[in-house]
Design a protein around this motif. Structure first.
Motif, mmCIF file in Angstrom:
data_model
loop_
_atom_site.group_PDB
_atom_site.id
_atom_site.type_symbol
_atom_site.label_atom_id
_atom_site.label_comp_id
_atom_site.label_asym_id
_atom_site.label_seq_id
_atom_site.Cartn_x
_atom_site.Cartn_y
_atom_site.Cartn_z
ATOM 1 N N GLY A 95 45.633 49.703 58.914
ATOM 2 C CA GLY A 95 45.235 50.987 59.476
ATOM 3 C C GLY A 95 45.870 51.333 60.799
ATOM 4 N N LEU A 96 46.973 50.670 61.122
ATOM 5 C CA LEU A 96 47.691 50.967 62.369
ATOM 6 C C LEU A 96 48.964 51.712 62.008
ATOM 7 C CD1 LEU A 96 47.386 50.462 65.409
ATOM 8 C CD2 LEU A 96 48.695 48.364 65.130
ATOM 9 N N GLY A 97 49.069 52.975 62.446
ATOM 10 C CA GLY A 97 50.250 53.785 62.168
ATOM 11 C C GLY A 97 51.228 53.734 63.321
ATOM 12 N N TYR A 98 52.512 53.936 63.019
ATOM 13 C CA TYR A 98 53.558 53.821 64.032
ATOM 14 C C TYR A 98 54.555 54.952 63.865
ATOM 15 C CZ TYR A 98 57.622 51.787 66.484
ATOM 16 O OH TYR A 98 58.710 51.569 67.306
ATOM 17 N N VAL A 99 54.782 55.694 64.957
ATOM 18 C CA VAL A 99 55.771 56.763 64.976
ATOM 19 C C VAL A 99 56.852 56.364 65.984
ATOM 20 C CG1 VAL A 99 56.198 59.216 65.376
ATOM 21 C CG2 VAL A 99 54.001 58.463 64.442
ATOM 22 N N PRO A 100 57.989 55.837 65.528
ATOM 23 C CA PRO A 100 59.024 55.379 66.457
ATOM 24 C C PRO A 100 59.744 56.541 67.128
ATOM 25 C CG PRO A 100 59.816 55.218 64.212
ATOM 26 C CD PRO A 100 58.371 55.645 64.120
ATOM 27 N N GLU A 101 60.345 56.251 68.266
ATOM 28 C CA GLU A 101 61.056 57.306 68.984
ATOM 29 C C GLU A 101 62.324 57.730 68.262
ATOM 30 O OE1 GLU A 101 62.774 56.174 72.785
ATOM 31 O OE2 GLU A 101 62.598 54.062 72.251
ATOM 32 N N SER A 102 62.805 56.934 67.327
ATOM 33 C CA SER A 102 64.057 57.243 66.627
ATOM 34 C C SER A 102 63.915 58.341 65.579
ATOM 35 C CB SER A 102 64.606 55.971 65.963
ATOM 36 O OG SER A 102 63.609 55.362 65.165
ATOM 37 N N GLU A 110 57.347 58.128 72.490
ATOM 38 C CA GLU A 110 58.200 59.204 73.025
ATOM 39 C C GLU A 110 58.344 60.382 72.044
ATOM 40 O OE1 GLU A 110 59.241 59.392 75.987
ATOM 41 O OE2 GLU A 110 59.760 57.429 76.803
ATOM 42 N N PRO A 111 57.245 61.002 71.622
ATOM 43 C CA PRO A 111 57.359 62.050 70.604
ATOM 44 C C PRO A 111 57.978 63.348 71.106
ATOM 45 C CG PRO A 111 55.113 61.945 71.414
ATOM 46 C CD PRO A 111 55.846 60.780 72.026
ATOM 47 N N THR A 112 57.992 63.584 72.413
ATOM 48 C CA THR A 112 58.484 64.865 72.927
ATOM 49 C C THR A 112 59.891 64.779 73.504
ATOM 50 O OG1 THR A 112 57.572 64.528 75.158
ATOM 51 C CG2 THR A 112 56.114 65.526 73.516
ATOM 52 N N GLU A 113 60.517 63.622 73.420
ATOM 53 C CA GLU A 113 61.837 63.432 74.007
ATOM 54 C C GLU A 113 62.858 64.376 73.368
ATOM 55 O OE1 GLU A 113 64.762 61.910 76.498
ATOM 56 O OE2 GLU A 113 62.602 61.568 76.534
ATOM 57 N N GLY A 114 63.494 65.208 74.197
ATOM 58 C CA GLY A 114 64.560 66.086 73.738
ATOM 59 C C GLY A 114 64.107 67.315 72.981
ATOM 60 N N LEU A 115 62.811 67.600 72.967
ATOM 61 C CA LEU A 115 62.316 68.749 72.212
ATOM 62 C C LEU A 115 62.140 69.969 73.112
ATOM 63 C CD1 LEU A 115 59.602 67.114 69.914
ATOM 64 C CD2 LEU A 115 62.042 67.446 69.473
ATOM 65 N N ALA A 116 62.228 71.144 72.502
ATOM 66 C CA ALA A 116 62.013 72.393 73.227
ATOM 67 C C ALA A 116 60.550 72.479 73.673
ATOM 68 C CB ALA A 116 62.346 73.578 72.328
ATOM 69 N N PRO A 117 60.274 73.184 74.781
ATOM 70 C CA PRO A 117 58.904 73.267 75.300
ATOM 71 C C PRO A 117 57.878 73.727 74.265
ATOM 72 C CG PRO A 117 60.439 74.116 76.921
ATOM 73 C CD PRO A 117 61.245 73.839 75.678
ATOM 74 N N GLN A 118 58.254 74.665 73.416
ATOM 75 C CA GLN A 118 57.315 75.154 72.404
ATOM 76 C C GLN A 118 56.935 74.043 71.425
ATOM 77 O OE1 GLN A 118 58.757 78.512 70.177
ATOM 78 N NE2 GLN A 118 56.984 78.594 68.827
ATOM 79 N N VAL A 119 57.912 73.228 71.046
ATOM 80 C CA VAL A 119 57.649 72.132 70.111
ATOM 81 C C VAL A 119 56.845 71.030 70.800
ATOM 82 C CG1 VAL A 119 58.675 70.470 68.516
ATOM 83 C CG2 VAL A 119 59.778 72.684 68.880
ATOM 84 N N VAL A 120 57.135 70.796 72.078
ATOM 85 C CA VAL A 120 56.371 69.820 72.859
ATOM 86 C C VAL A 120 54.890 70.178 72.840
ATOM 87 C CG1 VAL A 120 55.944 68.943 75.189
ATOM 88 C CG2 VAL A 120 58.285 69.133 74.339
ATOM 89 N N GLU A 121 54.584 71.448 73.016
ATOM 90 C CA GLU A 121 53.189 71.887 72.998
ATOM 91 C C GLU A 121 52.571 71.691 71.616
ATOM 92 O OE1 GLU A 121 49.593 73.044 74.226
ATOM 93 O OE2 GLU A 121 51.330 72.623 75.499
ATOM 94 N N GLN A 122 53.357 71.913 70.559
ATOM 95 C CA GLN A 122 52.862 71.683 69.199
ATOM 96 C C GLN A 122 52.505 70.218 68.992
ATOM 97 O OE1 GLN A 122 56.174 73.582 66.926
ATOM 98 N NE2 GLN A 122 54.524 74.476 65.740
#
Length: 243
Positions: free
Chosen positions: A79-86, A169-181
């Motif tokens: 039950g441990l999920g992982y979202v890598p920065e890649s 690092e889910p927001t790395e390199g993303l546009a501000p609008q996507v960062v807010e999403q």
């Protein structure tokens, strides 16, 4: 209260490189906790240690069970999920096929989630959270924008019905609008009772959505507390976070 995820005296290594040096941290059920620090501080290594992706010693418990030494797929099945920065997607598969691959064995998506339960997640849930993915459902994942790929990886992880998600690092390199999403997405997880351990460089996002924060410096915890505590601690921000 027993923590959902607990590190106690965790050391981690890349070969002979000693990265984490006795890290203690806790994440409770339904809590967003951010892990902050400069590049090289050990933030990504900490989440990789939890997933069994790097050599580590000490104690790592999930749901009260020792998971140190398990393989990544064994950790995920607990039950441990992982979202890598890649932002790894299967580029030649469609968006929907990528989501299907995130399901646990025996899981069938349907109204309300796993086996019709209101506690699970289904593909329709993902499309409600990120309508852009519904528009791209039949497209190959490799042609999506960086922001769309990040949404897809987040949603694919959710399809496994994790109790806690490690997000690197889910927001790395993303546009501000996507960062807010992305920030809204993480809050939506918390509202559904899913805990989040967030590795993030954008201090504003971490302060906005977290209940607690840890700051790593040179592989050790140099601060832990509530967002208000970190806002008030100019010395910690200057020495360990600000450029």
């Amino acid at each position: 209260m027993t923590a959902l995820l607990e590190f106690a005296g965790v050391h981690a290594f890349y070969g002979k490189s000693h990265v984490l040096r006795g890290v203690d941290l806790r994440v409770q059920s339904g809590e967003i906790v951010s892990l902050l620090g400069r590049n090289g501080a050990g933030r990504s290594t900490a989440v990789k240690a939890a997933m069994g992706l790097v050599e580590a010693r000490g104690v790592i418990r999930f749901g009260g069970e020792d998971i140190l030494g398990l393989t990544p797929f064994e950790v995920a099945r607990k039950g441990l999920g992982y979202v890598p920065e890649s932002r790894d997607v299967f580029p030649t598969l469609t968006v929907e096929q990528n989501l299907i691959l995130g399901q646990k064995p025996g899981y069938k998506s349907g109204p309300g989630g796993a086996n019709g339960s209101m506690d699970g997640w289904c593909i329709a849930d993902m499309y409600r959270l990120f309508p852009r993915l519904a528009e791209r459902a039949r497209m190959q994942a490799g042609v999506l924008s960086g922001g769309e790929q990040q949404m897809l990886v987040l949603c694919r992880t959710l399809m496994g019905n994790p109790r806690l998600v490690l997000v690197d690092e889910p927001t790395e390199g993303l546009a501000p609008q996507v960062v807010e999403q992305v920030a809204q997405f993480l809050v939506a997880l918390q509202q559904r009772g899913i805990a989040v351990l967030l590795v993030e460089q954008k201090l504003a996002i971490a302060l906005e959505i977290s209940q607690r924060l840890y700051v790593l410096g040179q592989g050790s915890v140099v601060f832990q507390g509530a967002p208000a505590d970190l806002r008030a601690n100019t010395a910690v921000r200057r020495e360990w976070l600000e450029v």
